[in-house]
Design a protein around this motif. Structure first.
Motif, mmCIF file in Angstrom:
data_model
loop_
_atom_site.group_PDB
_atom_site.id
_atom_site.type_symbol
_atom_site.label_atom_id
_atom_site.label_comp_id
_atom_site.label_asym_id
_atom_site.label_seq_id
_atom_site.Cartn_x
_atom_site.Cartn_y
_atom_site.Cartn_z
ATOM 1 N N ALA A 1 41.573 7.985 -1.989
ATOM 2 C CA ALA A 1 40.687 8.613 -2.971
ATOM 3 C C ALA A 1 41.032 8.186 -4.389
ATOM 4 O O ALA A 1 40.140 7.910 -5.212
ATOM 5 C CB ALA A 1 40.786 10.138 -2.850
ATOM 6 N N GLU A 2 42.320 8.090 -4.678
ATOM 7 C CA GLU A 2 42.737 7.664 -6.018
ATOM 8 C C GLU A 2 42.352 6.219 -6.295
ATOM 9 O O GLU A 2 41.999 5.870 -7.426
ATOM 10 C CB GLU A 2 44.250 7.855 -6.167
ATOM 11 N N THR A 3 42.404 5.379 -5.275
ATOM 12 C CA THR A 3 41.981 3.987 -5.430
ATOM 13 C C THR A 3 40.525 3.903 -5.864
ATOM 14 O O THR A 3 40.163 3.132 -6.764
ATOM 15 C CB THR A 3 42.176 3.212 -4.110
ATOM 16 N N LEU A 4 39.670 4.714 -5.240
ATOM 17 C CA LEU A 4 38.248 4.721 -5.602
ATOM 18 C C LEU A 4 38.057 5.195 -7.040
ATOM 19 O O LEU A 4 37.284 4.593 -7.797
ATOM 20 C CB LEU A 4 37.468 5.615 -4.636
ATOM 21 N N SER A 5 38.764 6.241 -7.440
ATOM 22 C CA SER A 5 38.634 6.768 -8.799
ATOM 23 C C SER A 5 39.031 5.730 -9.839
ATOM 24 O O SER A 5 38.323 5.505 -10.826
ATOM 25 C CB SER A 5 39.503 8.016 -8.969
ATOM 26 N N ARG A 6 40.180 5.091 -9.622
ATOM 27 C CA ARG A 6 40.648 4.095 -10.593
ATOM 28 C C ARG A 6 39.688 2.915 -10.682
ATOM 29 O O ARG A 6 39.367 2.429 -11.766
ATOM 30 C CB ARG A 6 42.043 3.602 -10.210
ATOM 31 N N ALA A 7 39.240 2.434 -9.522
ATOM 32 C CA ALA A 7 38.383 1.244 -9.503
ATOM 33 C C ALA A 7 37.030 1.513 -10.165
ATOM 34 O O ALA A 7 36.520 0.673 -10.916
ATOM 35 C CB ALA A 7 38.188 0.775 -8.067
#
Length: 424
Positions: A68-74
């Motif tokens: 989930a954090e990967t999606l937010s950052r990207a």
């Protein structure tokens, strides 16, 4: 492979539709405009590749929160880049056309095309992230469905706006803009069905998402991928610039052949995408044997597909290229240079597959080094092969991919030993 084939239809549909007009200048303008947009946007393709790698690695560790954090950052990075690109739009178009050595009246039509299609840039960036996030979770069938739907709409818009409404170059640009918007809506709707996407909204406001260590890892990976893609894009832009000096007919012929090359590339990229996910999962789990087995399988199947594509293009390239233009001189030139397209799948399959392995295992610094080596070979051969004209241009482009694979294969054993040492 099917997903990438659907993606390839965007460019092929544009070249086919504009080719029905029998206007080499209009076809050359679309080719220059498309090359500009590739040059502008493909340098940010790290949004997709890094999202695939980080999502797959978090899956290998079984870490849903990291996904989930990967999606937010990207998404945050994509929106930031999109805002900057829109802000510099007038300067970017002017400078880009200068770099491509576009001159009137070709420049004017290319400017019209780019000025419309440029507004799709933020949409394209967001699509990169969502596609990468879904592919990193092996949700490839959903991505395929989106690509097929977007392409059906894109082809219909090409037919309507170019051949019925007679908008010409501007019609091709509007077709791309509208189909990118549809693609974003469909991808967002699919991503929203997964719990990690809902958690991504919560992760966006969590301090842990923006910790210095996690951001440093993201930007280190993206920095290497950005530099590598910048070099790759520079090679393609240089190809277009040198081709443009030979006149609109040669430029149009190169554009048609380049679309066939991109079709082969996107098919071979199916193994690159699979290698990114599977090697990313293996690297995240620290499993060297699994990574090595994936590497061997991807290279074997990639080689078989590359051979099949080479044979197909060798026997059918002249007939295929005839579909994309009604201008006799353009058809004659595409037939002259068609054999180079048959060589490229064999020359390039290993580098495409190895790109996926290197990205999935996060060996991006090593991949950047091999790209620098290949660019050096490419530049040297462009200079040496000048007397061969457009044949020399295609020769240098072919050797560029061979040099990439040679560099990657040379450094691969050392990288595999690192994982072995980590296991011990």
């Amino acid at each position: 492979m099917l997903t990438n084939l659907a993606t390839a239809l965007f460019g092929l549909a544009d070249m086919w539709a504009i080719g029905r007009l029998g206007d080499a200048q209009a076809q050359g303008a679309v080719e220059l405009g498309a090359k500009f947009m590739i040059g502008l946007l493909n340098v940010f393709n790290f949004l997709r590749t890094s999202t695939v790698a980080l999502t797959a690695q978090s899956g290998g560790r079984g870490d849903i929160s990291a996904r989930a954090e990967t999606l937010s950052r990207a998404i945050a990075v994509a929106l930031g880049i999109g805002m900057v690109l829109i802000a510099i739009k007038p300067f970017a178009i002017f400078l880009g056309l200068d770099l491509l050595d576009a001159r009137d009246p070709l420049r004017t039509e290319a400017d019209h095309y780019i000025s419309i299609r440029y507004w799709a840039a933020p949409l394209w960036l967001s699509n990169c992230v969502l596609v990468g996030w879904l592919v990193g979770q092996r949700k490839v069938r959903q991505v395929l469905l989106v690509e097929v739907c977007a392409n059906i709409v894109h082809i219909a818009l090409d037919l309507l706006l170019v051949l019925v409404v007679d908008w010409g170059v501007e019609g091709v640009a509007f077709a791309t803009l509208l189909s990118e918007a549809l693609k974003l809506l469909l991808l967002a709707a699919i991503a929203s069905r997964y719990p990690a996407a809902h958690e991504a909204f919560e992760a966006f406001v969590r301090k842990s998402t923006w910790q210095r260590r996690e951001l440093a890892r993201l930007f280190a990976l993206n920095r290497d991928l950005f530099a590598r893609t910048l070099l790759l894009t520079g090679a393609m832009m240089l190809f277009a610039r040198i081709g443009a000096r030979s006149g609109p007919e040669t430029l149009a012929a190169n554009g048609i052949l380049f679309q066939l090359f991109m079709l082969a590339t996107l098919l071979l990229d199916g193994f690159e995408n699979a290698a990114q996910v599977l090697c990313g999962e293996a690297a995240g789990a620290g499993d060297r044997r699994r990574l090595s087995a994936t590497l061997r399988l991807a290279l074997s199947w990639g080689g078989l597909l590359g051979t099949g594509l080479a044979l197909t293009y060798f026997f059918a390239a002249r007939d295929l290229t005839a579909w994309f233009s009604t201008a006799p001189q353009v058809r004659a030139l595409t037939a002259t240079y068609a054999p180079w397209v048959a060589l490229l799948p064999l020359a390039g399959f290993a580098s495409f597959v190895l790109d996926g392995v290197f990205v999935g295992a996060a060996w991006t610094r090593a991949m950047l080094g091999t790209m620098l080596f290949a660019i050096g070979c490419y530049a040297m051969l462009l200079w040496l092969a000048q007397p061969l004209g457009n044949h020399g241009l295609w020769l240098a482009f072919t050797v560029f991919f061979i040099a990439r694979a040679a560099g990657q294969l040379a450094i691969l054993p050392r990288l595999l030993r690192r994982i072995a040492a980590r296991e011990a």
